[in-house]
Design an enzyme around this catalytic site. Sequence first.
Site, PDB file in Angstrom:
ATOM      1  N   LYS A  84      -3.013   6.539   1.749  1.00 36.65           N
ATOM      2  CA  LYS A  84      -2.725   7.210   2.540  1.00 36.65           C
ATOM      3  C   LYS A  84      -1.509   8.254   3.132  1.00 36.65           C
ATOM      4  O   LYS A  84       0.055   8.027   2.964  1.00 36.65           O
ATOM      5  CB  LYS A  84      -2.117   6.150   3.862  1.00 36.65           C
ATOM      6  CG  LYS A  84      -3.015   5.667   4.324  1.00 36.65           C
ATOM      7  CD  LYS A  84      -2.851   4.587   5.555  1.00 36.65           C
ATOM      8  CE  LYS A  84      -2.573   4.659   7.728  1.00 36.65           C
ATOM      9  NZ  LYS A  84      -4.006   5.023   6.922  1.00 36.65           N
ATOM     10  N   ARG A 120       1.178  -1.211   0.301  1.00 27.69           N
ATOM     11  CA  ARG A 120      -0.132   0.110  -0.485  1.00 27.69           C
ATOM     12  C   ARG A 120       0.752   1.122   0.079  1.00 27.69           C
ATOM     13  O   ARG A 120       0.239   2.450  -0.557  1.00 27.69           O
ATOM     14  CB  ARG A 120      -0.886   0.020   0.813  1.00 27.69           C
ATOM     15  CG  ARG A 120      -2.260   1.149   1.019  1.00 27.69           C
ATOM     16  CD  ARG A 120      -3.607   0.788   2.548  1.00 27.69           C
ATOM     17  NE  ARG A 120      -2.893   0.652   3.680  1.00 27.69           N
ATOM     18  CZ  ARG A 120      -2.882   1.044   5.172  1.00 27.69           C
ATOM     19  NH1 ARG A 120      -4.775   0.413   4.502  1.00 27.69           N
ATOM     20  NH2 ARG A 120      -3.124   1.007   5.543  1.00 27.69           N
ATOM     21  N   GLU A 170     -16.009   6.347   3.489  1.00 29.42           N
ATOM     22  CA  GLU A 170     -15.484   5.830   4.832  1.00 29.42           C
ATOM     23  C   GLU A 170     -15.406   7.358   5.512  1.00 29.42           C
ATOM     24  O   GLU A 170     -15.881   8.037   6.383  1.00 29.42           O
ATOM     25  CB  GLU A 170     -14.221   5.235   4.820  1.00 29.42           C
ATOM     26  CG  GLU A 170     -12.994   6.202   4.268  1.00 29.42           C
ATOM     27  CD  GLU A 170     -11.802   5.914   3.851  1.00 29.42           C
ATOM     28  OE1 GLU A 170     -11.841   5.360   5.105  1.00 29.42           O
ATOM     29  OE2 GLU A 170     -10.895   6.203   2.669  1.00 29.42           O
TER      30      GLU A 170
END
Length: 341
Positions: free
Chosen positions: A184, A82, A220
Site C-alpha cells: 500500500k 500489511r 484489480e
Amino acid sequence: MEKKNIDWSSLGFGYMETDMSFVATYRNGAWEEGKLVKEHTITMSECACVLQYAQTCFEGLKAYTTEDGKIVCFRPDLNASRMADSCRRLEMPVYPEDKFIEAVEAVVKANAAWVPPYGSGATLYIRPFMFGINSVIGVKPADEYQFRILVTPVGPYFKGGAKPITITVSDFDRAAPHGTGNIKAGLNYAMSLHPIMEAHRNGFAENMYLDPATRSKVEETGGANFMFITKDGKFVTPKSDSILPSITRRSLMIVAEKYLGLTVEHREVYFDELKDFAECGLCGTAAVISPVGKICYKGGEINFPSGMDEMGPVTKKLYETLTGIQQGHIEAPEGWIKVIE
Ligand SMILES: *Cc1c(COP(=O)(O)O)cnc(C)c1O
C-alpha cells in the site's frame, strides 16, 4: 462522553480535523515513544525524502459503534502486518505490529466523540501512514521517519442503497509484474490519478486493470479487489503477486466458505471468462462491496445477469453477512472484532 454535533448521515468521504492525531518518530536508528498530538500540520525540509522520492506508505481501516454501544475496529492486526510488508519493500523501518494496534486504540479512544453513533451508517476512518522526513538529494532511503495516524469521520458509502456501477478496462497498467502492486504505497496511487480521471471523463466509475505482462488476466481496480460469482454459485477472486491483498476480500473468502458454504476459488482469472460470470463486485474497506453491473471495453461490453438495479443475490448475502459480523449481529470468527476499551 458527548458526541460532536455533526449531521452524521450527510457526511461525505472527506477530511476534517479531529481532536488528536498519533505521532511517533524514528531517529538515530530507533522508534521514539509515540504520543497523541493536537497539531494537524507537519513542517519538514523542502528536500524531505517523501517529497522528492515518494518514500511513503499507508493503511486504511474504520472504527464504528456497535448496537450495544461499543467502539470497535475490524481486524486491525492485518493492517499492522500489511503495513510492515509495505515498509520492508520501501526500505522503511517497521513500526512494531503490537505498537501499531496500541496506537490505533489510543487515537480512537482520544477521538471517541468523533466516532459516529450506531445506525448512522457513518464511521471513523483511520489512516495510519509513514514517510521519510529528513532531507535526501542523492537517491537513498531517509534516516528519519514519522509514523502517524489521523482519523476523520466519514459518511455512509452508499447513500440510498448500493447501486451497481459501470466500469471500464484501463489502457494503463497499475503495477509491474515484480513491482509494488502488492504493497500500500502512495506511489501506486500517484500513477492511478490520470487513468481514473480519464475513466470519470468517459463516464465510468472505476478502472479494471489487467496484468501488464499479457493483458489477458484481471488484476484489480485502483483501490479495490475483484470478486465474482459464477453461474453455479462459486466465489472466484483473482490471484496475482501484483494485487494488493485486501483485508475485505480475504474476509469475504472466509465468509463465503464458512458462513455461506460456497466453493471459493482464488486463482488467475482471465478477462475472457468474465462474460460467463453471474455477478461481480469490488471489495475494500470503504464500501465493503460495490456491485458492478457492466464492464465496457474496446469493442464490447459485459452485462452481468444481476443487472443495473441492485446487487446480485449472492453478493448481497456476502455483503449482509460480513457487515452483520462487523456490526455484531452475527458471531465473528475469533479475533476479527477488536473492542476499543
Ligand atoms: C487498500 C486497497 C484495497 C482494499 O483493501 P482493504 O484492506 O480491503 O481495504 C484494494 N486495492 C488496493 C490497491 C488498495 O490500496
